[in-house]
Design a protein around this motif. Structure first.
Motif, PDB file in Angstrom:
ATOM      1  N   SER A  37      -8.820 -49.782  32.308  1.00  0.00           N
ATOM      2  CA  SER A  37      -8.773 -48.324  32.469  1.00  0.00           C
ATOM      3  C   SER A  37      -9.945 -47.660  31.759  1.00  0.00           C
ATOM      4  O   SER A  37     -10.254 -47.988  30.608  1.00  0.00           O
ATOM      5  CB  SER A  37      -7.457 -47.767  31.922  1.00  0.00           C
ATOM      6  OG  SER A  37      -6.362 -48.154  32.724  1.00  0.00           O
ATOM      7  N   ASP A  38     -10.560 -46.719  32.453  1.00  0.00           N
ATOM      8  CA  ASP A  38     -11.696 -46.011  31.868  1.00  0.00           C
ATOM      9  C   ASP A  38     -11.268 -45.187  30.653  1.00  0.00           C
ATOM     10  O   ASP A  38     -10.125 -44.703  30.587  1.00  0.00           O
ATOM     11  CB  ASP A  38     -12.326 -45.076  32.905  1.00  0.00           C
ATOM     12  CG  ASP A  38     -13.044 -45.828  34.004  1.00  0.00           C
ATOM     13  OD1 ASP A  38     -13.444 -46.982  33.768  1.00  0.00           O
ATOM     14  OD2 ASP A  38     -13.193 -45.270  35.114  1.00  0.00           O
ATOM     15  N   ARG A  51      -7.852 -43.996  41.095  1.00  0.00           N
ATOM     16  CA  ARG A  51      -8.650 -42.926  40.509  1.00  0.00           C
ATOM     17  C   ARG A  51      -7.725 -41.806  40.062  1.00  0.00           C
ATOM     18  O   ARG A  51      -6.859 -41.362  40.808  1.00  0.00           O
ATOM     19  CB  ARG A  51      -9.650 -42.394  41.536  1.00  0.00           C
ATOM     20  CG  ARG A  51     -10.652 -43.439  42.025  1.00  0.00           C
ATOM     21  CD  ARG A  51     -11.678 -43.760  40.971  1.00  0.00           C
ATOM     22  NE  ARG A  51     -12.637 -44.773  41.425  1.00  0.00           N
ATOM     23  CZ  ARG A  51     -13.636 -45.228  40.696  1.00  0.00           C
ATOM     24  NH1 ARG A  51     -13.809 -44.773  39.472  1.00  0.00           N
ATOM     25  NH2 ARG A  51     -14.458 -46.146  41.166  1.00  0.00           N
ATOM     26  N   ALA A  92      -5.946 -48.615  35.420  1.00  0.00           N
ATOM     27  CA  ALA A  92      -5.672 -49.964  35.903  1.00  0.00           C
ATOM     28  C   ALA A  92      -4.236 -50.361  35.602  1.00  0.00           C
ATOM     29  O   ALA A  92      -3.596 -49.851  34.682  1.00  0.00           O
ATOM     30  CB  ALA A  92      -6.643 -50.959  35.256  1.00  0.00           C
ATOM     31  N   ALA A 121      -6.384 -50.770  40.407  1.00  0.00           N
ATOM     32  CA  ALA A 121      -6.754 -49.535  39.728  1.00  0.00           C
ATOM     33  C   ALA A 121      -6.746 -48.400  40.738  1.00  0.00           C
ATOM     34  O   ALA A 121      -6.997 -48.611  41.936  1.00  0.00           O
ATOM     35  CB  ALA A 121      -8.132 -49.648  39.077  1.00  0.00           C
ATOM     36  N   GLU A 161     -12.803 -39.079  38.617  1.00  0.00           N
ATOM     37  CA  GLU A 161     -13.380 -40.393  38.889  1.00  0.00           C
ATOM     38  C   GLU A 161     -12.912 -41.490  37.942  1.00  0.00           C
ATOM     39  O   GLU A 161     -13.357 -42.620  38.051  1.00  0.00           O
ATOM     40  CB  GLU A 161     -14.919 -40.298  38.836  1.00  0.00           C
ATOM     41  CG  GLU A 161     -15.518 -39.535  40.001  1.00  0.00           C
ATOM     42  CD  GLU A 161     -15.161 -40.164  41.344  1.00  0.00           C
ATOM     43  OE1 GLU A 161     -15.370 -41.378  41.529  1.00  0.00           O
ATOM     44  OE2 GLU A 161     -14.654 -39.426  42.205  1.00  0.00           O
ATOM     45  N   ARG A 162     -12.032 -41.172  36.985  1.00  0.00           N
ATOM     46  CA  ARG A 162     -11.595 -42.212  36.052  1.00  0.00           C
ATOM     47  C   ARG A 162     -10.671 -43.211  36.741  1.00  0.00           C
ATOM     48  O   ARG A 162      -9.859 -42.849  37.577  1.00  0.00           O
ATOM     49  CB  ARG A 162     -10.850 -41.600  34.853  1.00  0.00           C
ATOM     50  CG  ARG A 162     -11.743 -41.032  33.801  1.00  0.00           C
ATOM     51  CD  ARG A 162     -10.989 -40.757  32.508  1.00  0.00           C
ATOM     52  NE  ARG A 162      -9.947 -39.756  32.668  1.00  0.00           N
ATOM     53  CZ  ARG A 162      -8.648 -40.018  32.656  1.00  0.00           C
ATOM     54  NH1 ARG A 162      -8.219 -41.251  32.500  1.00  0.00           N
ATOM     55  NH2 ARG A 162      -7.764 -39.045  32.797  1.00  0.00           N
ATOM     56  N   ARG A 163     -10.793 -44.481  36.348  1.00  0.00           N
ATOM     57  CA  ARG A 163      -9.898 -45.525  36.858  1.00  0.00           C
ATOM     58  C   ARG A 163      -8.748 -45.719  35.882  1.00  0.00           C
ATOM     59  O   ARG A 163      -8.954 -45.781  34.674  1.00  0.00           O
ATOM     60  CB  ARG A 163     -10.637 -46.850  37.021  1.00  0.00           C
ATOM     61  CG  ARG A 163     -11.748 -46.858  38.058  1.00  0.00           C
ATOM     62  CD  ARG A 163     -12.524 -48.153  37.959  1.00  0.00           C
ATOM     63  NE  ARG A 163     -13.065 -48.317  36.611  1.00  0.00           N
ATOM     64  CZ  ARG A 163     -13.469 -49.471  36.095  1.00  0.00           C
ATOM     65  NH1 ARG A 163     -13.381 -50.584  36.798  1.00  0.00           N
ATOM     66  NH2 ARG A 163     -13.967 -49.536  34.870  1.00  0.00           N
TER      67      ARG A 163
END
Length: 251
Positions: free
Chosen positions: A62-63, A5, A13, A3, A9-11
């Motif tokens: 994934s966020d 960023r 993946a 993953a 701050e979102r991941r």
């Protein structure tokens, strides 16, 4: 699996197969499916490519990204490619993942796109006129009241019902693949991962593919290949097997 960023701050993946020094190919999987499904290992090895399958926001690892658009997610994919030092990768979009691949072409984040059994622009005038009435009603709701449509899509599918719908709607030649034990297990695992955070990621994806695309296919610059099965009758792919899409895309 890994993953990066994106957008703060979102991941975002991904899953990866193939040669680390192979030509990079991004993969945007089908509805509610994580990148864990990937592509056939023998084909990846034979071609010597490096496949990076992306979990769209809210799916798999994934966020979530509430309110995202296709172009927002395309920007995430461009950030992923930059983080992995991929130089102008190609991209493959399957089924509900195809509009994202074309959005990545629209912002020129990729060098070429292959659409496989891809969802066409369902709200566009050509395909919309061909849709069966129940799907036309979904498209109309997505256009008239996006929040209500997205809320409804959250309640429409579970991992089991999605798999059952796909198998039931598939022609016999495809159903044989879906029911093959090894593929069935891999597909079920990837769909379970796709729903691991709940239905929001699937609902957002479904809303986006029911709306007009935020880019003009006629303005795409990277070359595009369209692959459709002649017996594919899914109303969520392309009712004319990509014919009108081919006329609209210059390359």
């Amino acid at each position: 699996r890994g993953a990066v960023r994106v957008a703060g701050e979102r991941r975002l993946a991904w899953s990866e197969w193939g040669r680390e020094d192979g030509a990079p190919v991004l993969l945007s999987p089908g509805a509610a499916t994580s990148g864990a499904l990937g592509l056939p290992t023998d084909a990846v090895e034979r071609l010597g490519v490096r496949v990076i399958a992306v979990d769209r926001p809210g799916l798999g690892g994934s966020d979530p990204a509430p309110g995202r658009t296709l172009l927002d997610t395309a920007a995430d994919v461009r950030a992923l490619a930059a983080a992995l030092a991929l130089e102008r990768p190609a991209m493959l979009g399957f089924s509900q993942g195809a509009p994202l691949a074309l959005a990545c072409a629209a912002i020129e984040a990729v060098s070429a796109v292959a659409v496989v059994s891809g969802t066409d622009e369902l709200a566009g005038p050509v395909i919309r006129a061909l849709l069966p009435p129940p799907v036309q009603q979904l498209v109309a709701l997505a256009e008239a009241d996006p929040p209500a449509a997205e809320a409804m899509f959250r309640t429409m599918m579970t991992p089991a019902s999605l798999q059952d719908m796909i198998r039931t709607a598939s022609p016999e030649v495809d159903r044989a693949v879906y029911l093959a034990p090894a593929f069935a297990a891999a597909f079920a695992a990837a769909v379970d991962e796709g729903f691991a955070q709940g239905p929001d990621g699937y609902a957002r994806d479904t809303l986006l593919v029911m709306q007009r695309w935020p880019f003009d296919p006629a303005a795409l610059r990277p070359p595009v290949q369209l692959w459709y099965g002649s017996v594919d009758a899914s109303p969520f792919h392309s009712l004319d097997h990509g014919a009108s899409l081919a006329r609209r895309i210059p390359g």
